[in-house]
Enzyme design. Structure first.
Site, short mmCIF file in Angstrom:
data_model
loop_
_atom_site.label_atom_id
_atom_site.label_comp_id
_atom_site.label_asym_id
_atom_site.label_seq_id
_atom_site.Cartn_x
_atom_site.Cartn_y
_atom_site.Cartn_z
N ASN A 195 0.73 -1.24 -0.14
CA ASN A 195 -0.02 0.03 0.08
C ASN A 195 0.91 1.13 -0.14
O ASN A 195 2.09 0.90 0.02
CB ASN A 195 -1.03 0.07 1.13
CG ASN A 195 -0.16 -0.08 2.44
OD1 ASN A 195 0.76 0.71 2.79
ND2 ASN A 195 -0.80 -0.71 3.48
N MET A 196 0.19 2.26 0.16
CA MET A 196 1.05 3.63 -0.11
C MET A 196 2.22 3.90 0.85
O MET A 196 3.08 4.27 0.70
CB MET A 196 0.09 4.73 -0.31
CG MET A 196 0.83 6.01 -1.05
SD MET A 196 1.61 5.87 -2.62
CE MET A 196 2.48 7.18 -2.82
N SER A 197 1.49 3.65 2.15
CA SER A 197 2.43 3.70 3.52
C SER A 197 3.58 2.85 3.38
O SER A 197 4.77 3.40 3.57
CB SER A 197 1.62 3.74 4.58
OG SER A 197 0.50 4.55 4.70
N GLU A 198 3.35 1.60 2.98
CA GLU A 198 4.42 0.69 3.10
C GLU A 198 5.50 1.12 1.81
O GLU A 198 6.66 0.91 2.05
CB GLU A 198 3.91 -0.96 2.67
CG GLU A 198 3.15 -1.30 3.87
CD GLU A 198 2.23 -2.64 3.30
OE1 GLU A 198 1.82 -3.21 4.39
OE2 GLU A 198 1.85 -2.81 2.25
N ASP A 264 -5.71 -8.30 1.14
CA ASP A 264 -5.94 -9.69 0.85
C ASP A 264 -6.88 -9.90 -0.43
O ASP A 264 -6.45 -10.79 -1.16
CB ASP A 264 -6.43 -10.58 1.99
CG ASP A 264 -5.50 -10.16 3.33
OD1 ASP A 264 -4.48 -10.33 3.08
OD2 ASP A 264 -6.22 -10.84 4.37
#
Length: 476
Positions: A195-198, A264
């Protein structure tokens, strides 16, 4: 995009990762404990759901696709409960069961739709030897069209590099939902889905679209990926591949209630589509649509083939279109939680005519959502005779699904929908004709639940029998 399909007839997917069991205890809180300043929860019901890599497998199974799940569990009651839960969905479980560790379990205590406490039962597997798990992977992977490595940082993927190499040797694409900031450990994978944060935690802050593309392509080159899919919440998702233009998809979510498990769903649909021989673009489109559906549900959820097919073909604007009973119950539960009034009616609807259309429009005006329960072909035959129905169930459902007044359609096989109505429990039960409310199937159940029953008039001269008679007269 209407040419895309949610039917994955050739796909078979293998999942390996951190499996866990999510337990939910629901209850009422009406007082504070005399022992400590904490609320007392009187538990009224409980629920168990598959979590982590097990939820990924559940997502794939919900698409009617064969799936095998590899992972680590304890030799305990929780492990047995998780296995039983998965096997009921026809998931092939091949776990390494350890006497030294418990099955990872997360117990959530909720009251009045609020989570009060979460209890985690776990001991990470980071010091566990992976030899048996690697052997299972090596024996199985060649039989599948895609491998998902589901990393929740619990230690099942300690030897992730060996796992990637085993899959590459078998020429099976490897998709990974990454965890943490050490993406180097995923070197050589086919695709990552951060995701964007990761993503920003690894490559740094991205202020523009150009930053995402530039830093994403550099990451692909640095760790030898084939592709990178960055999921960006309300901004959709972006697919990056070396030497190709970025492929951006806006979000498909209409309403967001819970993002639990959305990642998921994305990787599950993505892997399933690739295993079915679809292109990266089509696989991303389908996973984006699926994510838009699942965030509109409460808790860790899955997406069915019917829901995905409806959304692909633009039927999601009137609810979820054609559903099975389980899907309908979930949709009704969510709608009621939003304060929507549920209206339900039923019938054969063999040859749709203006009287039907007018009746359904009037029924829809009485609430916020309209459910239409439709007799199956066998049910119609028992009620109307051997020459009926004229149109089979799929045809009747397809025509009804095209009406803007109809939100949800569900089939029932009994002579009456009494059982179904008793399980759905609409706020208002509607029937057309000259019935007495007390004679309408399901009326007693609706009244007992505090709902209402109403009889609406049909338009004069409009009936399926009249239409059939006119056709016969023309034929004669």
């Amino acid at each position: 995009m209407a040419q895309y399909s949610a039917q994955f007839n050739q796909a078979k997917v293998l999942v390996l990762g951190d499996v866990m069991l999510d337990r939910y205890w629901f209850g009422a809180t009406n007082r504070i404990s005399p022992e400590a300043p904490v609320p007392v929860v009187r538990v009224q019901e409980n629920e168990e759901r598959a979590g982590g890599a097990a939820n990924v497998a559940m997502n794939i199974a919900s698409l009617n696709v064969p799936v095998q799940l590899l992972g680590l569990t304890g030799l305990d009651e929780t492990g047995k409960a998780l296995t039983t839960l998965l096997q009921t969905q026809k998931i092939d479980c091949d776990f390494v069961r350890l006497a030294t560790h418990p099955t990872i379990t997360k117990l959530r205590i909720l009251s009045r739709h609020q989570q009060l406490l979460r209890l985690d039962f776990e001991e990470d597997f980071k010091n566990v030897q992976s030899t048996e798990l690697l052997t299972k992977l090596e024996n199985a992977v060649k039989n599948f069209g895609a491998l998902i490595l589901s990393d929740y940082g619990k230690g099942t993927l300690n030897d992730v590099q060996q796992m990637i190499q085993i899959a590459r040797k078998a020429k099976v694409p490897v998709l990974i939902d990454p965890k943490g900031t050490d993406f180097e450990r995923y070197r050589g994978a086919t695709l990552l889905t951060p995701n964007m944060s990761e993503f920003e935690a690894v490559v740094g802050k991205c202020d523009t679209e150009e930053d995402i593309i530039e830093k994403g392509l550099k990451l692909i080159a640095d760790i030898e990926l084939s592709a990178l899919l960055v999921t960006r919440s309300e901004k959709g998702m972006t697919l990056l591949r070396p030497g190709q233009e970025a492929y951006h998809l806006p979000t498909e979510a209409k309403e967001v209630f819970d993002v639990t498990g959305a990642g998921d769903t994305v990787i599950s649909v993505l892997a399933t589509a690739l295993a079915d021989g679809r292109s990266f673009e089509e696989a991303c489109f389908l996973s984006n649509v699926a994510a838009g559906i699942v965030v509109g549900k409460l808790g860790t959820s899955t997406v069915s083939t019917i829901e995905l097919e409806n959304a692909i073909h633009g039927r999601s604007s009137t609810g979820f279109g054609i559903m099975n009973e389980d899907e309908l119950k979930v949709a009704v539960q969510l709608a009621k939680a939003r304060g929507e009034k549920i209206v339900m009616t039923n019938g054969c609807f063999d040859i749709l005519h203006p009287g039907h259309v007018s009746y359904l429009e009037n029924a829809r005006k009485l609430g916020d959502r309209l459910i239409v329960a439709v007799n199956t072909d066998d049910s119609v035959k028992r009620l109307k005779g051997e020459t009926r129905p004229i149109n089979d169930l799929p045809s009747r459902m397809a025509v009804l699904a095209g009406l803007s007044s109809v939100d949800w359609l569900v089939a029932f096989d009994e002579d009456t929908p009494q059982r179904l109505i008793g399980e759905v429990l609409p706020d208002l039960l509607v029937k057309g004709g000259d019935y007495k409310p007390e004679d309408i199937a399901g009326s007693k159940e609706v009244w007992a639940n505090g709902g209402d029953v109403k009889v609406l008039n049909f338009e004069n001269g409009c009936s399926t029998s009249n239409v059939i008679q006119k056709i016969r007269e023309l034929k004669d």
